[in-house]
Design an enzyme around this catalytic site. Sequence first.
Site, PDB file in Angstrom:
ATOM      1  N   ILE A  64      25.960 -35.245  37.424  1.00 17.12           N
ATOM      2  CA  ILE A  64      27.338 -35.374  36.948  1.00 17.12           C
ATOM      3  C   ILE A  64      27.202 -36.232  35.696  1.00 17.12           C
ATOM      4  CG2 ILE A  64      27.694 -37.252  38.633  1.00 17.12           C
ATOM      5  CD1 ILE A  64      30.663 -36.698  38.613  1.00 17.12           C
ATOM      6  N   SER A  65      27.727 -35.754  34.574  1.00 11.23           N
ATOM      7  CA  SER A  65      27.520 -36.433  33.300  1.00 11.23           C
ATOM      8  C   SER A  65      28.082 -37.854  33.336  1.00 11.23           C
ATOM      9  CB  SER A  65      28.202 -35.662  32.169  1.00 11.23           C
ATOM     10  OG  SER A  65      27.706 -34.348  32.079  1.00 11.23           O
ATOM     11  N   GLN A  66      27.549 -38.686  32.464  1.00  9.37           N
ATOM     12  CA  GLN A  66      28.076 -40.039  32.275  1.00  9.37           C
ATOM     13  C   GLN A  66      29.536 -39.939  31.819  1.00  9.37           C
ATOM     14  OE1 GLN A  66      25.621 -42.178  29.544  1.00  9.37           O
ATOM     15  NE2 GLN A  66      27.034 -43.904  29.374  1.00  9.37           N
TER      16      GLN A  66
END
Length: 215
Positions: A64-66
């Site tokens: 899950i992206s930053q």
Amino acid sequence: MVNSFQNKYEKAVILAKELKRKGIRDERVLAAIASVPREQFVHESMTEFAYLDKPLPIEEGQTISQPYTVAYQTELLQLKPGEKVLEIGTGSGYQAAVLCEMGADVYSIERYQGLYLTAKERLNRLGYYPRLFFGDGYEGLPDHAPFDKILITAAPEEIPERLKEQLRIGGWMVLPLGGRQGQKMTVVTRTGEEKYRKTTHGDFIFVPMQKGTEK
Ligand code: SAH
């Protein structure tokens, strides 16, 4: 506006304020981040880290992206309510939820069937109803094109041709472009039937965009 969020998730509001300090300017993007319960998009063993500005592992070796990256890409989209946006790489569904909070008409494709199914169940449980597809994002969704905006959340080494063709004239695509060592955030605007303009922005590291699907 960031100081006046109401009925939002307290920890998400604090995260939105952190992203503002880090340079995200668009108040609508910050309000969307403040409205999505990120802990619902990670494994329960990661709950305590859900509101840190960090990427976290999800199933199938993906991430899950930053939150800063999610906000940065969303800001570059400059979404207007009702715009039709195609996301490549549904993953956890978090970015799709942020796009729904922006009032967009959201389509999203994921190449892992397991991630697609989990994201669908999760998003619907939380009251988000983007149109989700299991398939290869390199193909896009020709039956639903054109899109006002396209957002790629995995890194291709070249600009995907089929996706360029699915932009409306005047629309644009935001993508991290480059190999495994790192990517440049890139905006490709369709300025005419066969005309495109490219601008480059900050440095990021995403998981690679891969061809085909996996069950
Ligand atoms: N937007 C996601 C980020 C997930 S990481 C989120 O908010 O959680 C990138 C995702 O892109 C991974 O789930 C990966 O499986 C997916 N992906 C990579 N190549 C793809 C392709 N060709 N088509 C669709 N999804 C792809």
